[in-house]
Design a protein around this motif. Structure first.
Motif, short mmCIF file in Angstrom:
data_model
loop_
_atom_site.label_atom_id
_atom_site.label_comp_id
_atom_site.label_asym_id
_atom_site.label_seq_id
_atom_site.Cartn_x
_atom_site.Cartn_y
_atom_site.Cartn_z
N GLU A 169 5.52 1.94 54.39
CA GLU A 169 5.15 1.74 52.99
C GLU A 169 4.64 0.33 52.71
O GLU A 169 4.12 0.06 51.62
CB GLU A 169 6.36 2.02 52.09
N GLU A 174 -3.29 0.82 48.67
CA GLU A 174 -3.14 1.55 47.42
C GLU A 174 -4.47 1.63 46.70
O GLU A 174 -5.30 0.72 46.81
CB GLU A 174 -2.12 0.87 46.50
N SER A 184 -0.56 5.67 47.08
CA SER A 184 -0.05 4.59 47.93
C SER A 184 0.16 5.16 49.32
O SER A 184 0.94 6.10 49.49
CB SER A 184 1.26 4.04 47.36
N LYS A 186 1.37 5.52 53.11
CA LYS A 186 2.40 5.16 54.07
C LYS A 186 1.86 5.45 55.46
O LYS A 186 1.51 6.59 55.77
CB LYS A 186 3.67 5.98 53.81
N LEU A 271 10.50 0.68 54.97
CA LEU A 271 11.16 0.69 53.66
C LEU A 271 12.63 1.09 53.76
O LEU A 271 13.49 0.46 53.12
CB LEU A 271 10.43 1.62 52.70
#
Length: 389
Positions: A169, A174, A184, A186, A271
Motif C-alpha cells: 500500500e 493513486e 489506490s 497496492k 501496511l
C-alpha cells in the motif's frame, strides 16, 4: 546474514551491571537479533579505526534524542563519528537527496522520524518512504520483548517482526478516475514477496526460532495477498525444521492482544507490518521502548520501531530515550562493535529497574535527562567492574 555467528550463542556469565531483573536472557536475545539481520558485511572502519555514520535527527523528539545518543557514545568512548544531515518533513527534494547520498556514502544511518502531513497535496510524498525505497531497505525488523522493570498487561512476550518495506500500500500510486472515485494501487510482486519470506525464515533459523507466521488478507485480496501467502508457503518448504502457519490480519490483532505469547516470528506485507508493529510495541510498553532497523543489500538504517515523531512532547524533557538508544545499539552490533553495544544495552536495560527514572509514557514521573543520567551511571559502574575484573 554473514555477521550472525558469535552472538547466537548464549554466554554463561551474568551481567556486571544492574539488579537481577536485568537478566542475561533479555540482553542475549536482542544481541542475537541485532547480529543476525545484516545481509552484507558492514562498512569497514575508517580514519584510524573509527566509523562514520549518517545521523538524521528528524522531527519532533528526534533532535533531542540524538543529542543524548551522542552524549552516551562519548562517555562510552564509542569509535563512531556522526555526519549529521538536517532533514525535516518540510525539507526540499535536494535536502532529501543529500541525506540519501550521505547514507550511500557511509552505508549506515541512525534516523529520527520525519513527519508526513496528510494535509499536504497528493504530490507530496512521504520522506520516510522515499528514503526506504531509494535505498531498497526492504526488511523492517523489530524485536518486541517484555523488558525488565516495565509493568504491562502481558509478560513473556518475545516476537520478531519482519515487514516488507518497499511495496504494498506504500507504493504511492493513486489517482482519481472520475470525480469522487479514487483508486489506490497496492503492489505485490513475487520477487519481493519471496525475498522477504526468505529473509524471515533465515532470520528464524539463525535466531533458533521454531515458528514463522505469515500475516495476510488473502480471503479478500485473493490475487495480491494470495501471491504473498503463496510465496511464504514456497519458501517454508525449504525450512522443514521451522513450523509455518498463516493468519488473517484482523484475527492477528485480536490474538496479539489476547495471547501474544503464541507468536514467534511474524512476516507480513507493508501496511499490515506497520499496524502489527505498533500493536506489539504497545503490548511491551509503548513507542518509547522498542528499537527498529531497516536492512537492504547494501545499506542499513536504524530508528525507533513505531516511527513516531513524538511531536506533542518535543522539548519537554519527558521523551523516553530507550528505543533510540537500543536502536543505536543495534547499529553498533551491525558495525561489529559488539562490546560497545553490550555495555550501552546493559546500562539501558538496567536503568529500567529504577522506577524513579521512568518517564511518563511508562507510568513514571522522571525526565529524559534523569533517565540518561541513570544510564550513564550504569556505564561508569560497568567500566569500574571491568577494570577491577
Amino acid at each position: 546474514m554473514g555477521n550472525a555467528s558469535g552472538f547466537f550463542r548464549r554466554q554463561a556469565s551474568p551481567l556486571v551491571v544492574g539488579p537481577t531483573l536485568c537478566t542475561y536472557a533479555v540482553v542475549a536475545q536482542i544481541q542475537r537479533l541485532s547480529s543476525a539481520v545484516g545481509l552484507k558485511r558492514p562498512p569497514p572502519a575508517k580514519y584510524g579505526g573509527r566509523h562514520t555514520v549518517t545521523m538524521i535527527p528528524g522531527d519532533g523528539i528526534g533532535p533531542e534524542l540524538m543529542l543524548h545518543v551522542k552524549e552516551i557514545f562519548r562517555h562510552a568512548c564509542v569509535p563512531v563519528d556522526f555526519e549529521e544531515v538536517l532533514v525535516s518533513s518540510e525539507a526540499s527534494d535536494r535536502d532529501l537527496q543529500n541525506a540519501i547520498m550521505a547514507i550511500r556514502r557511509n552505508r549506515v544511518a541512525l534516523k529520527g522520524n520525519l513527519e508526513t502531513n496528510h494535509n499536504l497535496p497528493p504530490s507530496h510524498k512521504s520522506r520516510n518512504n522515499i528514503l526506504r525505497t531509494s535505498l531498497d531497505l526492504f526488511a523492517n525488523v523489530i524485536h518486541c520483548k517484555s523488558l525488565p522493570g516495565v509493568a504491562t498487561r502481558h509478560r513473556d512476550i518475545d516476537i520478531l517482526m519482519v515487514r516488507e518495506n518497499t511495496e504494498g500500500e506504500y507504493s504511492s500510486l493513486e489517482h482519481e478516475s472520475v470525480s469522487g472515485v479514487v483508486e489506490s494501487l497496492k503492489i505485490i510482486t513475487k520477487t519481493k514477496s519471496l525475498r522477504i519470506a526468505e529473509y524471515a525464515f533465515q532470520l528464524a533459523k539463525e535466531a533458533g526460532r521454531k515458528k514463522v507466521t505469515a500475516v495476510h488478507k488473502a480471503n479478500i485480496m485473493k490475487l495480491g495477498d494470495g501471491l504473498f501467502l503463496q510465496c511464504c508457503k514456497e519458501v517454508a518448504g525449504g525450512y522443514p525444521d521451522i513450523t509455518f502457519d498463516s493468519m488473517i490480519v484482523d484475527n492477528t490483532t485480536m490474538q496479539l492482544v489476547s495471547r501474544p505469547q503464541q507468536f514467534d516470528v511474524m512476516v507480513m506485507p507493508n501496511l499490515y507490518g506497520n499496524i502489527v508493529n505498533n500493536v506489539c510495541a504497545g503490548l511491551v510498553g509503548g513507542p518509547g521502548l522498542v528499537p527498529g532497523a531497516n536492512y537492504g543489500r547494501d545499506y542499513a538504517v536504524f530508528e525507533t520501531a513505531t516511527r513516531n515523531t513524538g511531536k506533542s512532547i518535543a522539548s519537554k524533557n519527558i521523551a523516553n530515550p530507550t528505543a533510540m538508544l537500543l536502536a543505536s545499539c543495534m547499529m553498533l552490533d551491525h558495525l561489529k562493535l559488539h562490546s560497545y553495544a553490550s555495555v550501552i544495552r546493559k546500562a539501558v536495560l538496567a536503568s529500567l529497574d529504577d522506577s524513579k527514572t521512568h518517564t511518563p509514557d511508562i507510568g513514571g514521573q522522571g525526565t529524559t535527562s534523569e533517565a540518561v543520567q541513570s544510564i550513564l551511571k550504569q556505564i561508569r559502574g560497568s567500566a569500574v567492574n571491568l577494570a577491577q575484573g
